[in-house]
Enzyme design. Structure first.
Site, PDB file in Angstrom:
ATOM      1  N   LYS A  38       0.924  -1.400   0.231  1.00 16.80           N
ATOM      2  CA  LYS A  38      -0.038  -0.021  -0.433  1.00 16.80           C
ATOM      3  C   LYS A  38       0.943   1.677  -0.213  1.00 16.80           C
ATOM      4  CE  LYS A  38      -4.788   1.905   2.220  1.00 16.80           C
ATOM      5  NZ  LYS A  38      -5.142   1.567   2.362  1.00 16.80           N
ATOM      6  N   ASP A 132      -9.879   4.084  12.566  1.00 21.22           N
ATOM      7  CA  ASP A 132     -10.523   4.104  11.285  1.00 21.22           C
ATOM      8  C   ASP A 132     -11.172   2.330  10.846  1.00 21.22           C
ATOM      9  OD1 ASP A 132     -11.653   5.298   8.376  1.00 21.22           O
ATOM     10  OD2 ASP A 132      -9.879   4.779   7.529  1.00 21.22           O
TER      11      ASP A 132
END
Length: 503
Positions: A38, A132
């Protein structure tokens, strides 16, 4: 063509894009193993605070291990590029699964989130908050014909929580899953992940989050002020756990470990395996963040010392109780210990005066002679004092200080000299000078310059070939003048002859 990242990995194809970055399928150069990388967005790589936190928390993120947690293998920092290397999960995320298959049954939803809470309890124990939590960050790994959830993107929101980025861009986290204390800007605790887990629990059964709005500010206002409504068909046990997780006060919510226990119990109650005997409510109450295990003990007021320090409470005094403190004496026949005091320092005694002292006792008062103290241990050696050290060191020869010399003339105060009037000095008489007349001096100077220039030109004329050149020029001029006159006479004579022939 593969794109290199760092010295170990090659990016092959894009798997997805999100608010924090892009996920790539990559491979390890040495072994060819397939991993997920990522790459965080560019503004994160240009923020020094994020880069410093990225490097500081490297070991913390690499040590997070749990069966329901996607393992972070490596962190890459290359120029302005920040990347996380993780295990590649062969399966969709929970949001994609809900979009394709619809809501889950309450028992399956409870067991799915129970496994996520197990991973949260481990990370919360290490002091790491996800910040999150949402269905898009829950991957469904394939294990044969079954799927089991795995929480990913751990540490992304923690790294992106930079003061510069949160001030100029947006709030860390997704607005649909943000806890009320996060919207108010209060310090974040593990309770924010529990609130997000409650939103996910609501969405897994209802098919949508409890609050929906296109405006993010209005959505945050709903989280702060409104209570979620119970969807139709949601079981009581499942709603009890979800409602407790969505409480506005963080201390009312259960911790991740207690939430996992409550969800497994709620799944059994919904499936009819166990009856609802009130144990679900007790687990939620005992595991809440605000639970106080020592609440049964009486509260005592701790007094404060006048100096500012707290003093512990003293036990009450018992009346008519003898003091248990006693002085232990030696048995008969043993010498009693005598106090030994060091000898007093030898100070210089003041001179005795014959004047009577006011504080002296009267002459008829009884006199007591103090017994001489027994010889004790030898006194300690005298200390090394600075004055004695100064006497032992050789003295340096002092240089005489020179006094400033007095000026020859007597010095008087400056103010006095300035105040005294000065006598005017007599003017000196000067003789008559021609240059004192206005304009004469300039005229004399100009005439002197002209005379000097004339003398120079005269010397050049007579002592240089210029004189001969001038004479030659004059000779040529005379010759030309003669030719002119001859031609003139010739012309005038021819004209006169012509006239006579005609007559």
């Amino acid at each position: 063509m593969d794109r290199p990242v760092g010295s170990k990995y090659l990016l092959q194809e894009t798997l997805g894009r999100g608010a924090s970055g892009t996920v790539w399928r990559a491979s390890v150069r040495d072994t060819g193993e397939v991993v997920a990388v990522k790459v965080l967005r560019e503004e994160l790589g240009t923020d020094p605070d994020v880069v410093t936190r990225f490097l500081r928390e490297r070991s913390l993120l690499l040590n997070l291990r749990h069966p329901n947690l996607v393992h972070v293998r490596d962190l890459v920092v290359e120029g302005e590029t920040l990347a996380l290397v993780m295990d590649l999960i062969d399966g969709p995320d929970l949001r994609t699964y809900l979009r394709d298959n619809g809501p889950l049954p309450p028992a399956a939803a409870a067991l799915t989130m129970a496994q996520i809470c197990d991973a949260l309890s481990v990370t919360h124990a290490d002091g790491v908050i996800h910040r999150d939590l949402k269905p898009a960050n829950i991957m469904l790994a394939r294990n044969g014909d079954s799927l089991y959830p795995m929480l990913t993107d751990f540490g992304i929101a923690r790294l992106a929580d930079s003061p510069a980025l949160t001030r100029t861009h947006e709030l860390v986290g997704t607005p649909s899953y943000v806890a009320p204390e996060t919207a108010e800007g209060r310090p974040l605790t593990p309770a924010v992940d529990v609130y997000a887990a409650g939103v996910v629990l609501y969405e897994l059964v209802a098919g949508h989050p409890p609050f929906r709005d296109t405006n993010p500010i209005a959505l945050l206002h709903h989280h702060l002020t409104e209570m979620p409504t119970r969807p139709a068909g949601m079981p009581d046990a499942y709603w009890l756990v979800t409602e407790r997780c969505l409480a506005k006060q963080p201390e009312v919510r259960p911790d991740a470990h207690g939430l996992g226990r409550a969800l497994r119990l709620a799944a059994d109650i919904v499936a009819g395996v166990r009856p609802d005997d009130g144990s679900l409510g007790r687990i939620l109450a005992e595991s809440s963040f605000g639970a106080n295990p020592g609440a049964d003990e009486p509260t005592r007021v701790v007094t404060q010392h006048p100096s500012g320090y707290a003093t512990p409470p003293m036990p009450p005094e018992r009346p008519n109780t003898p003091d248990p403190t006693r002085v232990m004496t030696q048995p008969p026949g043993y010498p009693q210990p005598q106090p030994h005091y060091p000898p007093p320092p030898a100070y210089a005694q003041p001179p005795q005066h014959s004047a009577p002292q006011h504080n002296a006792p009267p002459h008829n008062a009884p006199q007591y002679n103090a017994p001489a103290p027994e010889p004790g241990p030898p006194p300690p050696p005298p200390r090394y004092r600075r004055d004695e050290a100064a006497e032992r060191e050789p003295r340096r020869r002092e240089r005489p200080v020179r006094e400033p010399r007095e000026p020859r003339e007597s010095r008087e105060p400056r103010e006095r000299r300035e105040r005294e009037p000065r006598e005017p000095e007599p003017r000196r008489r000067r003789g008559f000078r021609l240059t004192s007349i206005p304009g004469v001096g300039c005229t004399v100077g100009c005439l002197l310059r002209l005379v000097i220039m004339a003398a120079i030109l005269f010397a050049i004329y007579w002592f240089s070939p210029l004189h001969d050149w001038v004479d030659t020029a004059f000779g040529w001029f005379d010759t030309v003048q003669d030719w002119y006159h001859q031609i003139k006479d010739f012309v005038s004579g021819s004209d006169s002859g012509g006239d006579g022939g005609q007559n």
